[in-house]
Design an enzyme around this catalytic site. Structure first.
Site, PDB file in Angstrom:
ATOM      1  N   ASP A   2     -18.430   0.652 -81.208  1.00 36.39           N
ATOM      2  CA  ASP A   2     -18.800   2.062 -81.296  1.00 36.39           C
ATOM      3  C   ASP A   2     -18.955   2.710 -79.929  1.00 36.39           C
ATOM      4  O   ASP A   2     -19.368   2.046 -78.983  1.00 36.39           O
ATOM      5  CB  ASP A   2     -20.141   2.154 -82.050  1.00 36.39           C
ATOM      6  CG  ASP A   2     -20.116   3.279 -83.046  1.00 36.39           C
ATOM      7  OD1 ASP A   2     -19.134   4.027 -83.073  1.00 36.39           O
ATOM      8  OD2 ASP A   2     -21.089   3.403 -83.797  1.00 36.39           O
ATOM      9  N   ASN A   4     -16.482   4.934 -78.462  1.00 35.79           N
ATOM     10  CA  ASN A   4     -15.247   5.377 -77.784  1.00 35.79           C
ATOM     11  C   ASN A   4     -15.167   6.904 -77.714  1.00 35.79           C
ATOM     12  O   ASN A   4     -14.817   7.475 -76.675  1.00 35.79           O
ATOM     13  CB  ASN A   4     -13.999   4.900 -78.541  1.00 35.79           C
ATOM     14  CG  ASN A   4     -13.857   3.396 -78.534  1.00 35.79           C
ATOM     15  OD1 ASN A   4     -14.489   2.726 -77.751  1.00 35.79           O
ATOM     16  ND2 ASN A   4     -13.025   2.881 -79.422  1.00 35.79           N
ATOM     17  N   ARG A   6     -17.543   9.229 -77.946  1.00 32.89           N
ATOM     18  CA  ARG A   6     -18.530   9.843 -77.045  1.00 32.89           C
ATOM     19  C   ARG A   6     -18.211   9.555 -75.584  1.00 32.89           C
ATOM     20  O   ARG A   6     -18.374  10.403 -74.726  1.00 32.89           O
ATOM     21  CB  ARG A   6     -19.951   9.356 -77.400  1.00 32.89           C
ATOM     22  CG  ARG A   6     -20.546  10.135 -78.567  1.00 32.89           C
ATOM     23  CD  ARG A   6     -21.753   9.450 -79.129  1.00 32.89           C
ATOM     24  NE  ARG A   6     -21.353   8.212 -79.796  1.00 32.89           N
ATOM     25  CZ  ARG A   6     -22.185   7.209 -80.029  1.00 32.89           C
ATOM     26  NH1 ARG A   6     -23.432   7.272 -79.626  1.00 32.89           N
ATOM     27  NH2 ARG A   6     -21.746   6.135 -80.660  1.00 32.89           N
ATOM     28  N   HIS A  19     -10.497   5.724 -77.214  1.00 34.31           N
ATOM     29  CA  HIS A  19      -9.983   4.571 -77.964  1.00 34.31           C
ATOM     30  C   HIS A  19      -9.048   3.733 -77.085  1.00 34.31           C
ATOM     31  O   HIS A  19      -9.056   2.508 -77.148  1.00 34.31           O
ATOM     32  CB  HIS A  19      -9.251   5.025 -79.226  1.00 34.31           C
ATOM     33  CG  HIS A  19     -10.165   5.673 -80.235  1.00 34.31           C
ATOM     34  ND1 HIS A  19     -11.360   5.125 -80.614  1.00 34.31           N
ATOM     35  CD2 HIS A  19     -10.048   6.838 -80.943  1.00 34.31           C
ATOM     36  CE1 HIS A  19     -11.946   5.905 -81.502  1.00 34.31           C
ATOM     37  NE2 HIS A  19     -11.175   6.958 -81.723  1.00 34.31           N
ATOM     38  N   ASN A  50     -13.284   5.077 -92.138  1.00 34.54           N
ATOM     39  CA  ASN A  50     -12.537   5.693 -91.029  1.00 34.54           C
ATOM     40  C   ASN A  50     -11.268   6.414 -91.491  1.00 34.54           C
ATOM     41  O   ASN A  50     -10.732   7.245 -90.751  1.00 34.54           O
ATOM     42  CB  ASN A  50     -12.173   4.657 -89.955  1.00 34.54           C
ATOM     43  CG  ASN A  50     -13.341   4.225 -89.102  1.00 34.54           C
ATOM     44  OD1 ASN A  50     -13.380   3.102 -88.603  1.00 34.54           O
ATOM     45  ND2 ASN A  50     -14.319   5.102 -88.903  1.00 34.54           N
ATOM     46  N   TRP A  51     -10.793   6.136 -92.722  1.00 35.01           N
ATOM     47  CA  TRP A  51      -9.628   6.876 -93.233  1.00 35.01           C
ATOM     48  C   TRP A  51      -9.944   8.364 -93.332  1.00 35.01           C
ATOM     49  O   TRP A  51      -9.039   9.196 -93.390  1.00 35.01           O
ATOM     50  CB  TRP A  51      -9.197   6.360 -94.615  1.00 35.01           C
ATOM     51  CG  TRP A  51      -8.577   4.995 -94.590  1.00 35.01           C
ATOM     52  CD1 TRP A  51      -9.075   3.867 -95.168  1.00 35.01           C
ATOM     53  CD2 TRP A  51      -7.337   4.605 -93.973  1.00 35.01           C
ATOM     54  NE1 TRP A  51      -8.236   2.797 -94.939  1.00 35.01           N
ATOM     55  CE2 TRP A  51      -7.154   3.221 -94.212  1.00 35.01           C
ATOM     56  CE3 TRP A  51      -6.363   5.290 -93.235  1.00 35.01           C
ATOM     57  CZ2 TRP A  51      -6.041   2.517 -93.740  1.00 35.01           C
ATOM     58  CZ3 TRP A  51      -5.261   4.587 -92.767  1.00 35.01           C
ATOM     59  CH2 TRP A  51      -5.107   3.226 -93.023  1.00 35.01           C
ATOM     60  N   ARG A 176     -27.456   0.378 -87.039  1.00 39.31           N
ATOM     61  CA  ARG A 176     -27.190   0.097 -88.450  1.00 39.31           C
ATOM     62  C   ARG A 176     -25.966  -0.805 -88.559  1.00 39.31           C
ATOM     63  O   ARG A 176     -25.242  -1.009 -87.582  1.00 39.31           O
ATOM     64  CB  ARG A 176     -26.987   1.390 -89.255  1.00 39.31           C
ATOM     65  CG  ARG A 176     -26.089   2.381 -88.605  1.00 39.31           C
ATOM     66  CD  ARG A 176     -25.802   3.582 -89.493  1.00 39.31           C
ATOM     67  NE  ARG A 176     -24.783   4.345 -88.823  1.00 39.31           N
ATOM     68  CZ  ARG A 176     -25.020   5.342 -87.991  1.00 39.31           C
ATOM     69  NH1 ARG A 176     -26.247   5.763 -87.771  1.00 39.31           N
ATOM     70  NH2 ARG A 176     -24.016   5.953 -87.385  1.00 39.31           N
ATOM     71  N   GLU A 189     -27.996 -12.970 -85.922  1.00 39.40           N
ATOM     72  CA  GLU A 189     -28.887 -12.315 -84.964  1.00 39.40           C
ATOM     73  C   GLU A 189     -28.247 -10.968 -84.623  1.00 39.40           C
ATOM     74  O   GLU A 189     -27.041 -10.893 -84.365  1.00 39.40           O
ATOM     75  CB  GLU A 189     -29.015 -13.157 -83.686  1.00 39.40           C
ATOM     76  CG  GLU A 189     -29.746 -14.458 -83.893  1.00 39.40           C
ATOM     77  CD  GLU A 189     -31.215 -14.249 -84.267  1.00 39.40           C
ATOM     78  OE1 GLU A 189     -31.826 -13.276 -83.789  1.00 39.40           O
ATOM     79  OE2 GLU A 189     -31.729 -15.070 -85.054  1.00 39.40           O
TER      80      GLU A 189
HETATM   81  C1  FPP Z   1     -15.659   3.542 -83.088  1.00 35.33           C
HETATM   82  O1  FPP Z   1     -15.958   4.472 -82.071  1.00 35.33           O
HETATM   83  C2  FPP Z   1     -14.343   2.955 -82.859  1.00 35.33           C
HETATM   84  C3  FPP Z   1     -13.306   3.022 -83.751  1.00 35.33           C
HETATM   85  C4  FPP Z   1     -13.413   3.674 -85.059  1.00 35.33           C
HETATM   86  C5  FPP Z   1     -11.988   2.466 -83.422  1.00 35.33           C
HETATM   87  C6  FPP Z   1     -11.954   1.212 -82.602  1.00 35.33           C
HETATM   88  C7  FPP Z   1     -10.535   0.926 -82.269  1.00 35.33           C
HETATM   89  C8  FPP Z   1     -10.065   0.539 -81.061  1.00 35.33           C
HETATM   90  C9  FPP Z   1     -10.940   0.199 -79.926  1.00 35.33           C
HETATM   91  C10 FPP Z   1      -8.593   0.447 -80.777  1.00 35.33           C
HETATM   92  C11 FPP Z   1      -7.713  -0.308 -81.720  1.00 35.33           C
HETATM   93  C12 FPP Z   1      -8.168  -1.664 -82.068  1.00 35.33           C
HETATM   94  C13 FPP Z   1      -7.715  -2.841 -81.576  1.00 35.33           C
HETATM   95  C14 FPP Z   1      -8.277  -4.106 -82.088  1.00 35.33           C
HETATM   96  C15 FPP Z   1      -6.685  -2.932 -80.544  1.00 35.33           C
HETATM   97  P1  FPP Z   1     -16.156   6.009 -82.440  1.00 35.33           P
HETATM   98  O2  FPP Z   1     -14.844   6.699 -82.439  1.00 35.33           O
HETATM   99  O3  FPP Z   1     -16.892   6.098 -83.742  1.00 35.33           O
HETATM  100  O4  FPP Z   1     -17.036   6.518 -81.263  1.00 35.33           O
HETATM  101  P2  FPP Z   1     -18.224   7.590 -81.355  1.00 35.33           P
HETATM  102  O5  FPP Z   1     -19.304   6.951 -82.204  1.00 35.33           O
HETATM  103  O6  FPP Z   1     -18.642   7.736 -79.930  1.00 35.33           O
HETATM  104  O7  FPP Z   1     -17.662   8.838 -81.941  1.00 35.33           O
END
Ligand code: FPP
Length: 229
Positions: A2, A4, A6, A19, A50-51, A176, A189
């Protein structure tokens, strides 16, 4: 993984920029985990929820996933990493599903770390699928409902045959589980960190593991019982 979005917004960049930076953390954490001898690493890359994200972000994530798999195959094979997918693979776009199936097949005989990618994954829907399968087997006389046990459920989850996780790390400051490995994590853990996923690298990962080693895992017993062994 989590934080990316922000991380990118804090830099006044589009979410996909975060991402992309997150993929670099994926590379580093996979490499470190394999190096230090972790048996199974599961990355929650895309949840069933996430969809519902904007179509552009979903297709951007699918593109990153596909290019990650294509670029990492050789490294995975060299390091003996066996890829598995947890989740509803048939919901993935056809081209991503094809690369994923191919990578799973190409790493099938690898003997080192198992890398689980949780894709289109949700803990509750995983349990629904398991219960349906158990019900079918009971109805067809393959299983006896009186003999159903915790192991029967574990054996029908995407993680069948794998150990339960010891440590669950959540980055990005949320406290969570968000539908992640709900059954499997009953004794994991939990480690929560404010660090956004793109900043979660080898050093932060090793710190999380060091913290894990300081915890006393009692599995319902008293501290004194654990010390007695
Ligand atoms: C959550 O951060 C992250 C995701 C929903 C996507 C994670 C995917 C990758 C890192 C890239 C593809 C995967 C691989 C295995 C190469 P968020 O977008 O919810 O961040 P936020 O909470 O800050 O909005």
């Amino acid at each position: 993984m989590d934080g990316n979005g922000r991380w990118a917004e804090e830099r006044r960049r589009p979410r996909l920029f975060g991402h992309k930076a997150g993929v670099e953390s994926v590379r580093e954490i996979v490499e470190t985990a394999s190096e230090i001898g972790i048996g199974v690493l599961t990355l929650y890359a895309f949840s069933t929820e996430n969809w519902n994200r904007p179509a552009g972000e979903v297709s951007g994530l699918m593109g990153l996933l596909k290019s990650y798999l294509q670029s990492e195959l050789r490294t995975m094979v060299r390091n003996g990493i066996r890829l598995q997918c947890l989740g509803e693979q048939d919901r993935l776009p056809e081209d991503v599903g094809a690369v994923l199936r191919q990578t799973i097949a190409d790493t099938r005989s690898c003997q080192g770390m198992v890398l689980n990618l949780a894709l289109s994954y949700g803990g509750r829907s995983e349990m629904v699928l398991a219960v349906r399968e158990l019900a079918r087997k009971c109805r067809e006389g393959i299983l006896d409902w009186r003999a159903l046990s915790e192991a029967s459920i574990s054996d029908h989850l995407f993680t069948a045959g794998q150990p339960d996780p010891d440590l669950l790390i959540r980055t990005g400051g949320e406290h969570r589980l968000s539908n992640f490995l709900l059954w499997q994590s009953s004794y994991a853990e939990l480690y929560f960190t404010e660090t956004r996923w793109p900043d979660f690298r080898k050093q932060q990962f090793l710190e999380a593991i060091a913290t894990f080693h300081l915890r006393q895992r009692r599995f319902g017993r008293t501290g004194a019982q654990v010390q007695e062994g």
